[in-house]
Design an enzyme around this catalytic site. Structure first.
Site, PDB file in Angstrom:
ATOM      1  N   LYS A   1       0.955  -1.569   0.109  1.00 20.29           N
ATOM      2  CA  LYS A   1       0.229   0.270  -0.361  1.00 20.29           C
ATOM      3  C   LYS A   1       0.997   1.131   0.139  1.00 20.29           C
ATOM      4  O   LYS A   1       0.651   2.060  -0.881  1.00 20.29           O
ATOM      5  CB  LYS A   1      -0.951   0.380   1.402  1.00 20.29           C
ATOM      6  CG  LYS A   1      -1.941  -1.099   1.162  1.00 20.29           C
ATOM      7  CD  LYS A   1      -3.370  -1.233   2.183  1.00 20.29           C
ATOM      8  CE  LYS A   1      -2.544  -1.242   3.457  1.00 20.29           C
ATOM      9  NZ  LYS A   1      -1.883  -2.163   4.800  1.00 20.29           N
TER      10      LYS A   1
ATOM     11  N   ARG B   1     -10.092   0.837   8.530  1.00 19.50           N
ATOM     12  CA  ARG B   1      -9.752  -0.555   9.162  1.00 19.50           C
ATOM     13  C   ARG B   1     -10.645  -1.707   9.792  1.00 19.50           C
ATOM     14  O   ARG B   1     -10.541  -2.373   9.924  1.00 19.50           O
ATOM     15  CB  ARG B   1      -8.648  -0.186  10.295  1.00 19.50           C
ATOM     16  CG  ARG B   1      -7.003  -0.301   9.073  1.00 19.50           C
ATOM     17  CD  ARG B   1      -6.258  -0.633   9.942  1.00 19.50           C
ATOM     18  NE  ARG B   1      -5.132  -1.235   9.417  1.00 19.50           N
ATOM     19  CZ  ARG B   1      -3.626  -1.117   9.335  1.00 19.50           C
ATOM     20  NH1 ARG B   1      -3.790   0.453   8.720  1.00 19.50           N
ATOM     21  NH2 ARG B   1      -2.753  -0.854   9.277  1.00 19.50           N
TER      22      ARG B   1
ATOM     23  N   ARG C   1      11.149  -6.060   6.181  1.00 17.79           N
ATOM     24  CA  ARG C   1      11.208  -4.973   6.173  1.00 17.79           C
ATOM     25  C   ARG C   1      11.304  -4.366   8.251  1.00 17.79           C
ATOM     26  O   ARG C   1      11.975  -3.055   7.000  1.00 17.79           O
ATOM     27  CB  ARG C   1       9.482  -4.371   5.888  1.00 17.79           C
ATOM     28  CG  ARG C   1       9.752  -2.642   5.586  1.00 17.79           C
ATOM     29  CD  ARG C   1       7.813  -2.872   5.304  1.00 17.79           C
ATOM     30  NE  ARG C   1       6.458  -2.987   6.744  1.00 17.79           N
ATOM     31  CZ  ARG C   1       5.044  -3.009   6.800  1.00 17.79           C
ATOM     32  NH1 ARG C   1       4.612  -2.389   5.505  1.00 17.79           N
ATOM     33  NH2 ARG C   1       4.457  -3.255   7.838  1.00 17.79           N
TER      34      ARG C   1
ATOM     35  N   ARG D   1      10.573  -3.359  10.164  1.00 19.52           N
ATOM     36  CA  ARG D   1      10.255  -2.098  11.096  1.00 19.52           C
ATOM     37  C   ARG D   1       9.793  -2.407  12.893  1.00 19.52           C
ATOM     38  O   ARG D   1       9.535  -3.772  13.326  1.00 19.52           O
ATOM     39  CB  ARG D   1       8.609  -1.695  10.929  1.00 19.52           C
ATOM     40  CG  ARG D   1       8.694  -0.028  10.403  1.00 19.52           C
ATOM     41  CD  ARG D   1       7.214   0.132   9.320  1.00 19.52           C
ATOM     42  NE  ARG D   1       6.099  -0.781  10.011  1.00 19.52           N
ATOM     43  CZ  ARG D   1       4.787  -0.485   9.382  1.00 19.52           C
ATOM     44  NH1 ARG D   1       4.939   0.265   8.341  1.00 19.52           N
ATOM     45  NH2 ARG D   1       4.027  -0.849  10.270  1.00 19.52           N
TER      46      ARG D   1
ATOM     47  N   ARG E   1      -1.293  -8.919  13.732  1.00 24.50           N
ATOM     48  CA  ARG E   1      -1.793  -7.645  12.179  1.00 24.50           C
ATOM     49  C   ARG E   1      -2.391  -8.587  10.790  1.00 24.50           C
ATOM     50  O   ARG E   1      -3.289  -8.084  10.850  1.00 24.50           O
ATOM     51  CB  ARG E   1      -0.728  -7.363  12.100  1.00 24.50           C
ATOM     52  CG  ARG E   1      -0.494  -5.565  12.650  1.00 24.50           C
ATOM     53  CD  ARG E   1       0.964  -5.527  12.983  1.00 24.50           C
ATOM     54  NE  ARG E   1       0.984  -4.664  11.330  1.00 24.50           N
ATOM     55  CZ  ARG E   1       2.426  -4.207  11.198  1.00 24.50           C
ATOM     56  NH1 ARG E   1       3.726  -5.339  11.855  1.00 24.50           N
ATOM     57  NH2 ARG E   1       2.657  -3.578   9.618  1.00 24.50           N
TER      58      ARG E   1
END
Ligand code: AMP
Length: 179
Positions: free
Chosen positions: A13, A84, A123, A125, A136
């Site tokens: 996204k 969401r 990634r 994070r 998630r």
């Protein structure tokens, strides 16, 4: 023109949002970015949100709806990571309607779970550890995926395969939006 970009965490996204804001001159409204800015600023809201985000859970609807309300403009907007939940989607429809605006398109970036877990681990994070990622994805399936039906029924859903060459995905998105 107002667009929502929808998809599981790690579906791309953020990357496609950059393309969209440049191509269609949209204001980028990312609730994840807004929350990370609150954390970086050390605000009370940021302190509250951090542990929730690190666990991969959702911050309350009131908080994110409030952040979006404060950032609405009459320029075209790209909503990234919002809504969401169904409550957020309904609140957004109401907020836009009050201002004589609407959601025009909802882009759904589709990527399978295995690919998503690999991407997110790469990634790095602080909310990208494997446990938080699994949570998630679970939260996405339970709370966010009902939005697919919500926008399909409104005839606004545009489905895009989110696997493959990034620029090719962008080209397909552009074609779909330009109809
Ligand atoms: P993102 O950058 O969109 O992946 O968001 C990172 C984290 O911020 C999410 O895992 C949630 O904890 C929180 N968050 C972002 N947007 C929302 C939202 N619309 N509703 C609730 N929590 C959110």
């Amino acid at each position: 023109m107002n667009i929502i970009i929808l998809g599981a965490p790690g579906a791309g996204k953020g990357t496609q949002s950059e393309f969209l804001i440049q191509t269609f001159a949209l204001e980028h409204l990312s609730t994840g970015d807004m929350l990370r800015a609150e954390i970086a600023a050390g605000s009370d809201l940021g302190k509250q949100a951090k542990s929730i985000m690190d666990a991969g859970d959702l911050v309350s609807d009131e908080i994110v709806i409030g952040m979006i309300r404060n950032r609405l403009t009459d320029k075209g907007m790209l909503f990234d990571g919002f809504p969401r939940t169904l409550a957020q989607a309904e609140a957004l429809d109401a907020l836009l309607q009050e201002n004589n605006m609407q959601v025009d398109h909802v882009l759904l970036l589709e990527v399978e779970n295995n690919e998503i877990i690999e991407r997110m681990l790469a990634r790095g994070r602080t909310d990208d550890n494997e446990e938080a990622i699994r949570n998630r994805l679970k939260v996405y399936d339970k709370q966010t995926s009902p939005l697919v039906d919500y926008y399909r029924k409104q005839d606004k859903l545009l489905r895009v395969c989110g696997v493959g060459d990034v620029q090719e995905i962008s080209r397909q998105i552009r074609k779909l939006i330009e109809g």
